[in-house]
Design a protein around this motif. Structure first.
Motif, short mmCIF file in Angstrom:
data_model
loop_
_atom_site.label_atom_id
_atom_site.label_comp_id
_atom_site.label_asym_id
_atom_site.label_seq_id
_atom_site.Cartn_x
_atom_site.Cartn_y
_atom_site.Cartn_z
N ARG A 109 13.49 -41.79 0.96
CA ARG A 109 13.08 -43.03 0.49
C ARG A 109 12.30 -43.42 -0.74
O ARG A 109 12.24 -44.38 -1.27
CB ARG A 109 12.55 -43.92 1.85
CG ARG A 109 13.48 -43.93 2.96
CD ARG A 109 12.79 -44.45 4.17
NE ARG A 109 11.68 -43.64 4.62
CZ ARG A 109 11.05 -43.70 5.52
NH1 ARG A 109 11.20 -44.62 6.35
NH2 ARG A 109 10.08 -42.67 6.14
N ASN A 110 11.49 -42.31 -1.13
CA ASN A 110 10.95 -42.32 -2.27
C ASN A 110 11.74 -41.92 -3.45
O ASN A 110 11.27 -41.96 -4.51
CB ASN A 110 9.44 -41.45 -2.10
CG ASN A 110 8.96 -41.95 -1.34
OD1 ASN A 110 8.49 -43.18 -1.13
ND2 ASN A 110 8.03 -41.12 -0.64
N ALA A 111 12.96 -41.54 -3.24
CA ALA A 111 14.02 -41.29 -4.33
C ALA A 111 13.67 -40.26 -5.66
O ALA A 111 14.10 -40.42 -6.54
CB ALA A 111 14.41 -42.55 -4.96
N TYR A 112 12.97 -39.02 -5.02
CA TYR A 112 12.52 -38.24 -6.05
C TYR A 112 14.09 -37.25 -5.84
O TYR A 112 14.40 -36.67 -4.98
CB TYR A 112 11.40 -37.25 -5.66
CG TYR A 112 10.21 -37.99 -5.76
CD1 TYR A 112 9.72 -38.23 -7.04
CD2 TYR A 112 9.41 -38.53 -4.79
CE1 TYR A 112 8.32 -38.84 -7.21
CE2 TYR A 112 8.26 -39.22 -4.81
CZ TYR A 112 7.83 -39.17 -6.04
OH TYR A 112 6.35 -39.87 -6.42
N PRO A 113 14.48 -37.12 -7.14
CA PRO A 113 15.85 -35.91 -7.07
C PRO A 113 15.27 -34.50 -6.67
O PRO A 113 14.14 -34.30 -6.93
CB PRO A 113 16.07 -35.75 -8.73
CG PRO A 113 15.48 -37.18 -9.15
CD PRO A 113 14.24 -37.55 -8.39
N GLY B 43 4.61 -43.61 5.79
CA GLY B 43 5.98 -43.39 6.08
C GLY B 43 6.52 -44.31 7.24
O GLY B 43 7.62 -44.78 7.19
N PHE B 44 5.70 -44.72 8.33
CA PHE B 44 6.06 -45.58 9.15
C PHE B 44 6.53 -46.82 8.87
O PHE B 44 6.80 -47.89 9.48
CB PHE B 44 5.16 -45.73 10.47
CG PHE B 44 4.94 -44.23 11.06
CD1 PHE B 44 6.12 -43.29 11.01
CD2 PHE B 44 3.72 -43.92 11.87
CE1 PHE B 44 5.99 -42.06 11.88
CE2 PHE B 44 3.88 -42.79 12.53
CZ PHE B 44 4.89 -41.91 12.56
N HIS B 45 5.75 -47.36 7.53
CA HIS B 45 5.72 -48.72 7.07
C HIS B 45 6.73 -48.91 6.10
O HIS B 45 7.03 -50.11 5.43
CB HIS B 45 4.62 -49.29 6.75
CG HIS B 45 3.23 -48.59 7.73
ND1 HIS B 45 3.32 -49.48 9.00
CD2 HIS B 45 2.44 -48.03 7.72
CE1 HIS B 45 2.43 -48.92 9.53
NE2 HIS B 45 1.80 -48.10 8.67
N PRO C 289 10.34 -49.30 4.39
CA PRO C 289 11.79 -49.99 4.88
C PRO C 289 12.70 -48.68 4.87
O PRO C 289 12.73 -47.81 3.90
CB PRO C 289 12.00 -50.86 3.50
CG PRO C 289 10.72 -51.27 3.18
CD PRO C 289 9.86 -49.98 3.14
N ILE C 290 13.63 -48.61 6.08
CA ILE C 290 14.40 -47.52 6.23
C ILE C 290 15.75 -47.81 5.39
O ILE C 290 16.44 -48.86 5.76
CB ILE C 290 14.66 -47.20 7.67
CG1 ILE C 290 13.54 -46.95 8.42
CG2 ILE C 290 15.67 -46.05 8.02
CD1 ILE C 290 13.51 -46.74 9.87
N GLU C 291 15.94 -47.27 4.19
CA GLU C 291 17.19 -47.49 3.54
C GLU C 291 17.89 -46.27 3.41
O GLU C 291 19.28 -46.22 2.96
CB GLU C 291 16.73 -47.96 2.02
CG GLU C 291 15.92 -49.19 2.05
CD GLU C 291 15.34 -49.55 0.69
OE1 GLU C 291 15.80 -48.73 -0.17
OE2 GLU C 291 14.90 -50.62 0.40
N ASP C 292 17.46 -45.08 3.73
CA ASP C 292 18.11 -43.72 3.79
C ASP C 292 17.55 -43.04 4.68
O ASP C 292 16.44 -43.23 5.33
CB ASP C 292 18.13 -43.27 2.28
CG ASP C 292 18.99 -42.10 2.13
OD1 ASP C 292 19.11 -41.76 0.95
OD2 ASP C 292 19.85 -41.96 3.05
N GLN C 293 18.10 -41.98 5.14
CA GLN C 293 17.81 -40.81 6.04
C GLN C 293 16.44 -40.48 5.68
O GLN C 293 16.09 -40.02 4.31
CB GLN C 293 18.64 -39.90 6.23
CG GLN C 293 18.24 -38.66 7.02
CD GLN C 293 19.32 -37.42 7.14
OE1 GLN C 293 20.18 -37.49 6.24
NE2 GLN C 293 19.03 -36.47 7.73
N TYR C 294 15.25 -40.40 6.51
CA TYR C 294 14.22 -39.75 6.09
C TYR C 294 14.35 -38.20 6.20
O TYR C 294 14.77 -37.73 7.33
CB TYR C 294 13.08 -40.12 7.33
CG TYR C 294 11.80 -39.39 7.20
CD1 TYR C 294 10.85 -40.22 6.08
CD2 TYR C 294 11.52 -38.31 7.73
CE1 TYR C 294 9.60 -39.37 5.99
CE2 TYR C 294 10.40 -37.71 7.56
CZ TYR C 294 9.38 -38.20 6.53
OH TYR C 294 8.11 -37.47 6.36
#
Length: 305
Positions: A183-187, A267-269, A271-276
């Motif tokens: 969810r933090n989108a680091y490649p 992490g718990f807060h 938004p779930i936009e992708d798989q953790y």
């Protein structure tokens, strides 16, 4: 048109490890080997030259950070690039790796650290002999044991040392878990460098007390090497056995605390936009093979961590 099959393709079919734990443990072994080889060599270049010729502390920090980044980069696609039992334990607590695989990782990491220290010793053997005249010392102006393993500053007590290792490792593992959260989108390719920069930051902040090992394998493997290679039992009995266990226990505690802190604070807060995703969440699938003939090319399925 038939694609030519090279000898490398043929050897790959025979040499590729099919067992998941064996393949990933081998990656952890070599990644940790490279990590410790770089770190101990950087320290050797700071300790061994005559006064005024060694690297400044920032040079040590940069070299260590590069060792972290490259060690992780080498094996991140195969094993997740833990190269640190504290990281492995943290992900075990998070449920991201099976217990049997975690144990295999830890043994591989310690073995890799031992061999990495051994390579540094042979690389700098002549320089070490000139520096200490062939007498291996743990303490004093001609001490060289601290090239390989950590030793505390004279000001540091066991409680302060334990706190130092817990806090430093907690910060590092928090950075790692943050980095591998999708969810933090680091490649994938940038993650090792983020972690390396994070460790550079930690080095500039926490190196004064004990050199910030923050990795049980990185400290225990080289310490074991110095025990059997001429430095003697003082490597473990230093400070009345009041130090060697601290870079083992402290990072294991700190790693778990850092992973939990990330989840409860961030992490718990999020938004779930992708798989953790945490390192080594998914098991690697077995590599399939097809017999190579003169009319067919070899095919492999890609690793799917």
């Amino acid at each position: 048109m038939v694609e030519q099959v090279t000898w490398v393709d043929r050897v790959r079919v025979k040499a590729t490890l099919k067992h998941d734990i064996g393949r990933t443990a081998l990656a952890e072994f070599f990644g940790t080997l490279v990590l410790v080889l770089i770190i101990t060599s950087v320290v050797a270049q700071n300790v061994l030259p005559k006064a005024g010729l060694g690297n400044a502390l920032i040079g040590v920090n940069v070299g260590v950070a590069c060792g972290i980044a490259f060690g992780i980069a080498l094996c991140i696609r195969i094993s997740g690039g833990h190269i640190n039992p504290a990281v492995t334990l943290a992900f075990l607590v998070l449920g991201a790796i099976r217990p049997l695989k975690a144990i295999a990782y830890m043994f591989a990491q310690v073995a890799g650290a031992f061999v990495g220290a051994m390579l540094t010793y042979f690389l700098y053997n002549d320089a070490i002999n000139v520096f200490d005249a062939g007498t291996r010392r743990v303490e004093g102006l001609k001490a060289t044991a601290h090239i390989f393993a950590s030793y505390p500053g004279a000001h540091l007590g066991w409680a302060g040392g334990l706190f130092d290792q817990i806090i430093g490792t907690a910060v590092f593992v928090l950075i790692i878990v943050h980095t591998v959260d999708r969810r933090n989108a680091y490649p994938m390719w940038v993650r090792p460098f983020i972690m390396g920069v994070g460790f550079l930051m930690i080095g500039t902040a926490f190196a004064f007390n004990a050199g910030y090992p923050l990795n049980p394998a990185r400290d225990f493997g080289p310490r074991l090497f110095t025990l059997v290679w001429g430095w003697g039992s003082k490597t473990f009995s230093f400070n009345d056995f009041g130090w060697f266990w601290i870079p083992i226990v402290g990072p294991l505690i700190g790693g778990v605390l850092g992973a939990l802190a990330y989840n409860f604070i961030f992490g718990f807060h999020t938004p779930i936009e992708d798989q953790y995703e945490v390192v080594a969440t998914h098991e690697l699938k077995p590599i399939s093979e097809k017999i190579v003939t003169h009319t067919h090319t070899e095919e492999h399925t890609a690793l799917n961590p």
